[in-house]
Structures are given as C-alpha cells and as structure tokens.
Design an enzyme around this catalytic site. Structure first.
Site, short mmCIF file in Angstrom:
data_model
loop_
_atom_site.label_atom_id
_atom_site.label_comp_id
_atom_site.label_asym_id
_atom_site.label_seq_id
_atom_site.Cartn_x
_atom_site.Cartn_y
_atom_site.Cartn_z
N ASN A 1 0.88 -1.18 0.00
CA ASN A 1 0.00 0.00 0.00
C ASN A 1 0.91 1.22 0.00
O ASN A 1 2.11 1.11 0.29
CB ASN A 1 -0.98 -0.05 1.19
CG ASN A 1 -0.29 0.19 2.53
OD1 ASN A 1 0.41 1.18 2.72
ND2 ASN A 1 -0.49 -0.73 3.47
N ASN B 1 -7.81 -7.88 9.86
CA ASN B 1 -7.93 -8.52 8.55
C ASN B 1 -8.07 -10.04 8.62
O ASN B 1 -8.08 -10.70 7.57
CB ASN B 1 -6.72 -8.16 7.68
CG ASN B 1 -6.63 -6.68 7.42
OD1 ASN B 1 -5.63 -6.04 7.71
ND2 ASN B 1 -7.69 -6.10 6.89
N ARG C 1 0.43 -11.70 2.10
CA ARG C 1 -0.35 -11.97 3.32
C ARG C 1 -1.14 -13.28 3.25
O ARG C 1 -1.81 -13.65 4.23
CB ARG C 1 -1.30 -10.79 3.61
CG ARG C 1 -0.58 -9.47 3.90
CD ARG C 1 -1.50 -8.44 4.55
NE ARG C 1 -1.92 -8.84 5.89
CZ ARG C 1 -2.72 -8.13 6.67
NH1 ARG C 1 -3.19 -6.97 6.25
NH2 ARG C 1 -3.08 -8.57 7.87
N HIS D 1 -8.55 0.33 3.01
CA HIS D 1 -9.47 -0.50 3.79
C HIS D 1 -10.55 0.42 4.38
O HIS D 1 -10.23 1.55 4.79
CB HIS D 1 -8.77 -1.17 4.99
CG HIS D 1 -8.03 -2.42 4.68
ND1 HIS D 1 -6.81 -2.72 5.27
CD2 HIS D 1 -8.34 -3.49 3.90
CE1 HIS D 1 -6.39 -3.90 4.83
NE2 HIS D 1 -7.30 -4.40 4.01
N ARG E 1 -9.06 -3.96 -1.58
CA ARG E 1 -8.67 -5.22 -0.95
C ARG E 1 -9.80 -6.25 -0.90
O ARG E 1 -9.55 -7.39 -0.52
CB ARG E 1 -8.16 -4.96 0.45
CG ARG E 1 -6.91 -4.10 0.51
CD ARG E 1 -5.72 -4.79 -0.13
NE ARG E 1 -4.49 -4.08 0.11
CZ ARG E 1 -3.74 -4.24 1.19
NH1 ARG E 1 -4.08 -5.08 2.13
NH2 ARG E 1 -2.61 -3.56 1.32
N ASP F 1 -11.79 0.47 7.27
CA ASP F 1 -11.53 0.93 8.65
C ASP F 1 -10.46 2.01 8.74
O ASP F 1 -10.13 2.49 9.83
CB ASP F 1 -11.21 -0.25 9.58
CG ASP F 1 -9.88 -0.93 9.28
OD1 ASP F 1 -9.15 -0.48 8.37
OD2 ASP F 1 -9.56 -1.93 9.96
N CYS G 1 -6.79 -1.48 13.33
CA CYS G 1 -6.26 -2.57 12.49
C CYS G 1 -5.56 -3.63 13.33
O CYS G 1 -5.44 -4.78 12.91
CB CYS G 1 -5.21 -2.06 11.51
SG CYS G 1 -5.70 -0.76 10.46
N1 ARG Z 1 0.40 -3.42 5.92
C1 ARG Z 1 -0.94 -3.94 6.07
C2 ARG Z 1 -1.56 -4.16 4.69
O1 ARG Z 1 -1.29 -3.42 3.79
C3 ARG Z 1 -1.77 -3.02 6.90
C4 ARG Z 1 -3.15 -3.54 7.19
C5 ARG Z 1 -3.99 -2.57 7.95
N2 ARG Z 1 -5.20 -3.18 8.31
C6 ARG Z 1 -6.43 -2.61 8.31
N3 ARG Z 1 -7.42 -3.26 8.77
N4 ARG Z 1 -6.60 -1.40 7.80
O2 ARG Z 1 -2.31 -5.08 4.48
#
Ligand code: ARG
Length: 252
Positions: free
Chosen positions: A14, A63, A83, A153, A128, A155, A247
């Site tokens: 991201n 997540n 991930r 995201h 995402r 959130d 998060c």
């Molecule tokens: N580095 C993680 C990603 O890019 C951060 C995730 C943050 N999570 C969230 N629920 N906003 O996936």
C-alpha cells in the site's frame, strides 16, 4: 491481537509502506504494548493469536476474518500473496477456539473492510475486497466504494461508534457512497483531512471510550462534544505500514 515481534515493513503493498522507512523495533513493541494495556484498562479482554516469523502483517488482526453472530467466522482471502499465508494461521485459531469457520474464494480482507453499522454490514470494496463477496453472504449489507489508495481498507476512513454515531473521512469514497452516507441519517463526525491521514478513523471503541492515534486534536474535541472519552496513543510505527489502533485488533 497478535504480538509484534515479527512485525516490520518487509514489502510494500500500500502507498504508506516504504521498505526504506522501516519500523523501529523497540518503538513498535512499546506502542503495541501500550495499546493492549489501554484496551485492558478500559475493561475489555484480549485474546492472542501466535505470530508467525514470515508474516510481518499478521499483527493487523482486523484482517483475519469477518465475525458473525453465533460463533461464525468467515476467514479472509487476502488480495496480496505477501499476506496469503496468514489465512491458515487465523483459520487454526478460529477452529481451536470453537468457531464455525467459513472460507471464501473471493478476495476479501475481513473486518478491515466489513463493519457493522447497527444490523447493516457496510462492505468496503475497491482495493482489498471484491464487491461480489458481499452478495455471497445472507445478511443485510450495503457496499461502499473506496477510491483513494491511501485509504484502501474501510476501517482507515470509517468508524461506527455507539448507536448511529460514526466517524468518517468522506474524501476516501466515491460520490454515490457519500450520498449513501447522507441517506443513512446517522450522527456523523467528519474528520479533517490531515487527521484522517493520521488515521483518526482507525479507532477502537469500548463503551464511550475511543482509543485513537495521537495527533488528532480536532477529532478528539468532536468526540468529547458527543460525550465520548478519547484516549490518544502514539501509533507512528504502525502508520508506516498503513495501519493504527483498530487494524491491530479484531472484535470477537
Ligand atoms: N500493511 C498492512 C496491509 O497493507 C496493513 C493492514 C492494515 N489493516 C487494516 N485493517 N486497515 O495489508
């Protein structure tokens, strides 16, 4: 929550993540510990999932899954290969803890993108999670489209509070979504852009308490005006990864 001993900026998936701007190890441990302590101090119980060495983003347990009523959990299916292996670790935790576990073949990143506003599931899509995921589940939902890659995201830019209160950064959504939020007729706290970029909306609510990143004075004042008690915490090392307080947690 998931302890951060393997956390780091090892790749970039991201726009916040820059492998040349890594997280300070000691600071990230301290900030995570402070968050866990604050959550406990405010009366919530914390359960932990075992971290995995090769999965630096596993700390972002929001997540992991979408938690539904009656012990049902839909485990996420990550958009990025970096991930993807988290899915088996989170699945094991939910199975071991007695959840009815469901899987999806559609890209979906759990409570990072899907948040309940009362009984309606607000389903974020655009980066995402694939919009078709929400058609698969048999609960009332409304989909909202994210358009700014810094707010990838739901959130990161929307936070349901008590009743019909919510925090939002409208700039993260398309025009139709902004009209939808107006039709919701909730009590909106529209955060200023600079504080949205400080992850003001990435907050953990426990009763009338709201834990949010420090550096958001205008948001804190608006929360106080509505009878909430803000608790600011330094989240600098997690913002480098595109995350903050919310998060790092999953409400189960
Ligand atoms: N580095 C993680 C990603 O890019 C951060 C995730 C943050 N999570 C969230 N629920 N906003 O996936």
């Amino acid at each position: 929550m998931c302890k951060p001993q393997h956390y780091g900026i090892n790749y970039s998936i991201n726009p916040w993540m820059d492998v040349n701007n890594g997280a300070d190890y000691n600071k990230s441990i301290q900030q995570w510990n402070d968050l866990e302590a604050k959550i406990k101090e405010l009366g919530a119980t914390v359960k932990l999932v075992e971290p995995a060495e090769d999965l630096p983003d596993m700390v972002f347990t929001a997540n992991a899954a979408l938690i539904l009523k009656n012990g049902n959990a839909i485990v996420s299916h990550f958009a990025h290969k970096e991930r993807a292996k988290e899915e088996e670790h989170f699945t094991k935790w939910f199975v071991d803890n007695g959840y009815k576990v469901h899987h999806t073949s559609i890209i979906f990143e759990g409570a990072g993108d899907a948040l309940f506003f009362g009984d309606i599931l607000i389903g974020g899509h655009g980066f995402r999670s694939d919009v078709t995921f929400y058609e698969e589940i048999s609960i009332s939902y409304a989909t909202v489209r994210l358009v700014d890659p810094y707010f990838y995201h739901l959130d990161t830019c929307f936070c349901p509070l008590e009743g019909t209160d919510y925090m939002i950064w409208p700039g993260a959504f398309d025009g139709i979504t902004n009209q939808f939020f107006k039709l919701l007729k909730g009590n909106e706290i529209s955060v200023p852009e600079n504080e949205a970029r400080q992850f003001a909306c990435n907050a953990v609510r426990i009763g009338r308490n709201v834990i949010l990143p420090e550096g958001c004075p205008v948001t804190m004042q608006m929360l106080c005006d509505k009878g909430y008690i803000p608790h600011p915490l330094d989240m600098s090392e997690y913002i480098k990864s595109g995350g903050a307080c919310k998060c790092l947690t999953l409400v189960i």
